[in-house]
Design an enzyme around this catalytic site. Structure first.
Site, short mmCIF file in Angstrom:
data_model
loop_
_atom_site.label_atom_id
_atom_site.label_comp_id
_atom_site.label_asym_id
_atom_site.label_seq_id
_atom_site.Cartn_x
_atom_site.Cartn_y
_atom_site.Cartn_z
N ALA A 121 0.67 -5.73 -2.85
CA ALA A 121 0.09 -5.25 -4.11
C ALA A 121 -1.33 -5.70 -4.42
O ALA A 121 -2.00 -5.11 -5.26
CB ALA A 121 1.00 -5.68 -5.26
N ALA A 122 -1.79 -6.79 -3.79
CA ALA A 122 -3.07 -7.36 -4.21
C ALA A 122 -4.25 -6.54 -3.67
O ALA A 122 -4.18 -6.04 -2.56
CB ALA A 122 -3.16 -8.80 -3.70
N PRO A 123 -5.32 -6.38 -4.48
CA PRO A 123 -5.61 -7.02 -5.77
C PRO A 123 -5.09 -6.27 -7.00
O PRO A 123 -5.52 -6.56 -8.10
CB PRO A 123 -7.14 -7.04 -5.78
CG PRO A 123 -7.53 -5.79 -5.05
CD PRO A 123 -6.48 -5.62 -3.97
N CYS A 242 -5.34 2.99 4.07
CA CYS A 242 -6.72 3.46 3.96
C CYS A 242 -7.35 3.43 5.36
O CYS A 242 -8.47 2.98 5.54
CB CYS A 242 -7.52 2.63 2.96
SG CYS A 242 -7.60 0.89 3.38
#
Ligand SMILES: C[S@@+](CC[C@H](N)C(=O)[O-])C[C@H]1O[C@@H](n2cnc3c(N)ncnc32)[C@H](O)[C@@H]1O
Length: 302
Positions: A121-123, A242
């Site tokens: 999940a970060a950031p 990505c």
């Protein structure tokens, strides 16, 4: 020669990999990502402000914004000051986030009051969007393996006023023993070799290697399988990266489909020029076509 093209030229293997993926669109892609013009996107934080009110405030400050296919997202054509240093940013009225990076959460589309796992999940760009879509109800379990990155996640969760987030620092694969078939929705926004971000982060070309692709593809597969095991029957899972290599996208999905028996659900059309991925129903976002970062998205139902 723009510096980014020089970076890319230094990494022949990356150059050739991109050529293989993009084929006759390669030159157009190269022109786009080496262009010095980079137009970012922002997302209005609907937990705190309406998109219209945000637009009005930023226009008054000299920003020039353009609407997008998402009602809460704008493309920033001009910004008079650093986007991360305005009062509105400090107050959590908006998040600087690429349009393609908003799509995994948008496509997952969790209902209010549901339980959601964001396994890497970060950031927190997608965690905070999930919260906004759920109107701060239910729960988003935001996990990441990196302590450093979790600090940024916590800051963003606080800044954006997310009240329904539980933060955890764990290897996502290991959560399975606590949360088997527990979540209504799972987001696997996997760590990847990041080729899709070359326009914004040309330094990726300095470290990228086929070994990274091999290593990431194994982590991706394990996280996808773990996410699937934690999903309730009837639930939905989005897998996104990505990056643009087939090994980290279609190959991972293919192996996962073989082992899990998951049902692939076609990713709905967003209408920004995305193309079908190598597996029907998956989508690829090529920067020169979509004016976003490069992305891959697949959607599954249990
Ligand atoms: C693409 S980034 C996530 C971006 C994030 N979803 C967002 O939108 O802000 C991938 C993340 O995976 C994390 N990661 C790497 N290996 C992991 C693992 N085994 N389990 C959980 N997280 C992992 C990295 O620390 C990194 O923060």
């Amino acid at each position: 020669m723009p510096i980014k093209e020089e970076y890319l030229r230094r990494n022949r293997t990356l150059w050739n990999t991109l050529r293989d993926v993009l084929k006759d669109e390669y030159e157009e892609y190269l022109r786009y990502i080496t262009s010095p013009i980079y137009r970012p996107y922002i997302r209005a934080n609907t937990l705190k402000i309406t998109p219209e009110a945000l637009k009005e405030r930023l226009l008054a400050k000299g920003f020039v914004l353009e609407g997008t296919v998402l009602p809460y997202a704008f493309r920033v054509l001009h910004y008079p000051s650093e986007m991360g240093k305005t009062l509105e940013h400090f107050l959590g009225y908006y998040y600087v986030q690429d349009l393609a990076s908003m799509l995994p959460a948008h496509i997952l589309s969790p209902k209010p009051h549901s339980y959601v796992l964001d396994i890497a999940a970060a950031p927190g760009s997608k965690t905070t969007l999930l919260c906004a879509l759920m109107e701060n109800t239910g729960m988003v379990f935001a996990n990441d393996a990196s302590m450093d990155r979790v600090r940024a996640l916590v800051n963003n969760v606080e800044r954006m006023g997310c009240l329904n987030v539980v933060v955890s620092i764990y290897r996502g694969e290991r959560l399975v023993r606590f949360y088997r078939e527990y979540y209504d929705y799972v987001l696997v926004d996997a760590p990847c070799s990041s080729i899709g971000t070359l326009h914004k982060n040309p330094e990726v070309a300095l470290w990228w290697s086929p070994k990274d692709v091999r290593v990431y593809s194994r982590v991706q597969y394990r996280l996808l399988l773990a996410g699937w095991e934690m999903l309730k029957p009837g639930g939905r899972l989005v897998y996104s990266t990505c990056t643009l290599t087939y090994q980290e996208n279609e190959d991972v999905v293919e192996e996962f489909l073989r082992v899990s028996g998951a049902r692939l659900v076609p990713v709905p059309d967003v209408g920004i020029g995305e193309v079908d991925g190598g597996i029907p129903g998956t989508k690829r976002f090529y920067p020169h076509r979509t004016a976003t970062e490069g992305f891959f998205i697949a959607l599954f139902e249990k």
